[in-house]
Design a protein around this motif. Sequence first.
Motif, PDB file in Angstrom:
ATOM      1  N   GLU A  49       7.328 -64.107 -88.294  1.00 60.19           N
ATOM      2  CA  GLU A  49       8.732 -64.441 -88.084  1.00 60.19           C
ATOM      3  C   GLU A  49       9.280 -65.123 -89.331  1.00 60.19           C
ATOM      4  OE1 GLU A  49      10.444 -65.502 -83.958  1.00 60.19           O
ATOM      5  OE2 GLU A  49       8.395 -66.290 -83.910  1.00 60.19           O
ATOM      6  N   LYS A  50      10.308 -64.517 -89.921  1.00 60.89           N
ATOM      7  CA  LYS A  50      10.976 -65.142 -91.066  1.00 60.89           C
ATOM      8  C   LYS A  50      11.712 -66.395 -90.603  1.00 60.89           C
ATOM      9  CE  LYS A  50      14.550 -64.247 -94.565  1.00 60.89           C
ATOM     10  NZ  LYS A  50      13.789 -64.753 -95.725  1.00 60.89           N
ATOM     11  N   GLU A  51      12.290 -66.301 -89.411  1.00 58.31           N
ATOM     12  CA  GLU A  51      12.917 -67.412 -88.711  1.00 58.31           C
ATOM     13  C   GLU A  51      12.890 -67.039 -87.241  1.00 58.31           C
ATOM     14  OE1 GLU A  51      17.618 -66.661 -88.853  1.00 58.31           O
ATOM     15  OE2 GLU A  51      16.754 -66.971 -90.853  1.00 58.31           O
ATOM     16  N   PRO A  52      13.163 -67.973 -86.325  1.00 61.40           N
ATOM     17  CA  PRO A  52      13.076 -67.626 -84.900  1.00 61.40           C
ATOM     18  C   PRO A  52      13.900 -66.383 -84.553  1.00 61.40           C
ATOM     19  CG  PRO A  52      13.306 -69.989 -85.149  1.00 61.40           C
ATOM     20  CD  PRO A  52      13.471 -69.398 -86.526  1.00 61.40           C
ATOM     21  N   GLY A  53      13.229 -65.380 -83.987  1.00 60.66           N
ATOM     22  CA  GLY A  53      13.909 -64.166 -83.557  1.00 60.66           C
ATOM     23  C   GLY A  53      14.146 -63.136 -84.626  1.00 60.66           C
ATOM     24  N   LEU A  54      13.712 -63.401 -85.877  1.00 60.25           N
ATOM     25  CA  LEU A  54      13.866 -62.431 -86.967  1.00 60.25           C
ATOM     26  C   LEU A  54      12.484 -62.147 -87.545  1.00 60.25           C
ATOM     27  CD1 LEU A  54      15.962 -60.802 -88.606  1.00 60.25           C
ATOM     28  CD2 LEU A  54      15.953 -62.670 -90.276  1.00 60.25           C
ATOM     29  N   TYR A  55      12.000 -60.915 -87.342  1.00 61.33           N
ATOM     30  CA  TYR A  55      10.624 -60.564 -87.659  1.00 61.33           C
ATOM     31  C   TYR A  55      10.498 -59.740 -88.940  1.00 61.33           C
ATOM     32  CZ  TYR A  55       9.661 -61.840 -82.777  1.00 61.33           C
ATOM     33  OH  TYR A  55       9.548 -62.501 -81.585  1.00 61.33           O
ATOM     34  N   ASN A  56       9.522 -60.123 -89.771  1.00 61.26           N
ATOM     35  CA  ASN A  56       9.009 -59.186 -90.758  1.00 61.26           C
ATOM     36  C   ASN A  56       8.204 -58.139 -89.987  1.00 61.26           C
ATOM     37  OD1 ASN A  56       9.623 -60.358 -93.510  1.00 61.26           O
ATOM     38  ND2 ASN A  56       8.598 -62.107 -92.566  1.00 61.26           N
ATOM     39  N   VAL A  57       8.286 -56.893 -90.409  1.00 62.34           N
ATOM     40  CA  VAL A  57       7.641 -55.821 -89.653  1.00 62.34           C
ATOM     41  C   VAL A  57       6.579 -55.131 -90.502  1.00 62.34           C
ATOM     42  CG1 VAL A  57       7.994 -53.687 -88.361  1.00 62.34           C
ATOM     43  CG2 VAL A  57       9.754 -55.458 -88.322  1.00 62.34           C
ATOM     44  N   ASN A  58       5.394 -55.021 -89.918  1.00 64.56           N
ATOM     45  CA  ASN A  58       4.303 -54.322 -90.603  1.00 64.56           C
ATOM     46  C   ASN A  58       4.543 -52.814 -90.588  1.00 64.56           C
ATOM     47  OD1 ASN A  58       1.773 -54.121 -91.923  1.00 64.56           O
ATOM     48  ND2 ASN A  58       0.802 -53.609 -89.977  1.00 64.56           N
ATOM     49  N   ASN A  59       4.825 -52.267 -89.401  1.00 62.73           N
ATOM     50  CA  ASN A  59       5.164 -50.853 -89.292  1.00 62.73           C
ATOM     51  C   ASN A  59       5.855 -50.577 -87.970  1.00 62.73           C
ATOM     52  OD1 ASN A  59       2.355 -51.252 -88.161  1.00 62.73           O
ATOM     53  ND2 ASN A  59       2.681 -49.114 -87.557  1.00 62.73           N
ATOM     54  N   PHE A  60       6.392 -49.382 -87.848  1.00 62.03           N
ATOM     55  CA  PHE A  60       7.139 -48.952 -86.662  1.00 62.03           C
ATOM     56  C   PHE A  60       6.424 -47.755 -86.056  1.00 62.03           C
ATOM     57  CE2 PHE A  60       9.905 -50.840 -89.760  1.00 62.03           C
ATOM     58  CZ  PHE A  60      10.761 -51.650 -89.038  1.00 62.03           C
ATOM     59  N   VAL A  61       6.376 -47.705 -84.722  1.00 59.91           N
ATOM     60  CA  VAL A  61       5.678 -46.623 -84.037  1.00 59.91           C
ATOM     61  C   VAL A  61       6.632 -45.979 -83.041  1.00 59.91           C
ATOM     62  CG1 VAL A  61       3.667 -45.972 -82.677  1.00 59.91           C
ATOM     63  CG2 VAL A  61       3.525 -47.931 -84.237  1.00 59.91           C
ATOM     64  N   GLU A  62       6.814 -44.658 -83.129  1.00 62.72           N
ATOM     65  CA  GLU A  62       7.719 -43.949 -82.228  1.00 62.72           C
ATOM     66  C   GLU A  62       7.016 -43.597 -80.920  1.00 62.72           C
ATOM     67  OE1 GLU A  62      11.082 -42.110 -80.682  1.00 62.72           O
ATOM     68  OE2 GLU A  62      10.862 -43.453 -82.395  1.00 62.72           O
ATOM     69  N   LYS A  63       7.511 -44.146 -79.819  1.00 58.53           N
ATOM     70  CA  LYS A  63       7.054 -43.843 -78.454  1.00 58.53           C
ATOM     71  C   LYS A  63       5.529 -43.857 -78.295  1.00 58.53           C
ATOM     72  CE  LYS A  63      11.247 -41.259 -77.399  1.00 58.53           C
ATOM     73  NZ  LYS A  63      11.873 -39.988 -77.014  1.00 58.53           N
ATOM     74  N   PRO A  64       4.904 -45.002 -78.548  1.00 64.40           N
ATOM     75  CA  PRO A  64       3.449 -45.087 -78.390  1.00 64.40           C
ATOM     76  C   PRO A  64       3.046 -45.150 -76.922  1.00 64.40           C
ATOM     77  CG  PRO A  64       4.325 -47.252 -78.855  1.00 64.40           C
ATOM     78  CD  PRO A  64       5.495 -46.305 -78.929  1.00 64.40           C
TER      79      PRO A  64
END
Length: 306
Positions: free
Chosen positions: A177-192
């Motif tokens: 979390e960069k700040e509460p409720g705002l995430y750095n994201v490692n990756n995105f997965v479509e419909k896992p």
Amino acid sequence: MSKVRKAVIPAAGLGTRFLPATKAMPKEMLPIVDKPTIQFIVDEARKSGIEDIVIVTGKSKRSIEDYYDSNPELEDNLRAKHKEEMLKLVQETTDINLYFIRQSHPRGLGDAVLTAKAFVGDEPFVVMLGDDLMEDKVPLTKQLMNSYDKTHASTLAVMKVPHEEVSKYGVINPESEKEPGLYNVNNFVEKPSPEDAPSDLAIIGRYLLTPEIFDVLENQKPGKGDEIQLTDAIDTLNKTQRVFAHEFKGTRHDVGYKFGYLKTTIEYGLTHPDVKADLRTYIKDLGAKLSKEDSAAPKTTKKPTK
């Protein structure tokens, strides 16, 4: 830093979950009491400070353009009958910088966004999906714009969903979390599948994207459903520039399926000044009737098994 001024609203889908109505009527024009669903999206964009909106349409979607066009005959009739409030409602739908692009073939959300490249140009922009109606003190689109003012990076809206439902969504794999409720994201997965989902934070229908997404989309190979998936393109973009996820804490109404649409219609009706009193009385009377019927229904006892 460029200001976020433009919104893209994809509305080219076939609406198969609402057949047979959507054979001739866009699902975006299905009314919530007296307002088509797409107007909720356009209103959110305007309240967020968006100046120009493009709607990506497809076949059998002409009524969306007609809805946002002027109707002089209707306006003259309302004016002659001194129906000023109705006249104001009609005129409000034309007081918008609105443009239309046709997506010739339904190749997926990513392709629909790509058709707006010339409209967007070299600016950050928002993508707003019509199946999700959002409620909060600050419009969700404005929340994303506020995040962009701080990060200067693409930012998606996410929301926690029941784990068993993650296969319906694109899901983020949060890094920190960069700040509460705002995430750095490692990756995105479509419909896992639920077993493979990296989190319960699902991407909901609001995106703020930098224009570099178009370069990715132009080279994006088809993904699930043999369509150009926007989630896949965002995952690729995240490898070269940071993409954040903003957690939405307001109320989301999913009108993309029958029961969600009915729930939203009832909830909106309970706040609508023209019908809320009658609707509340009707729901109470119906509840009492159903309870009476349930009480009168014969009770069945299960025979013990040997």
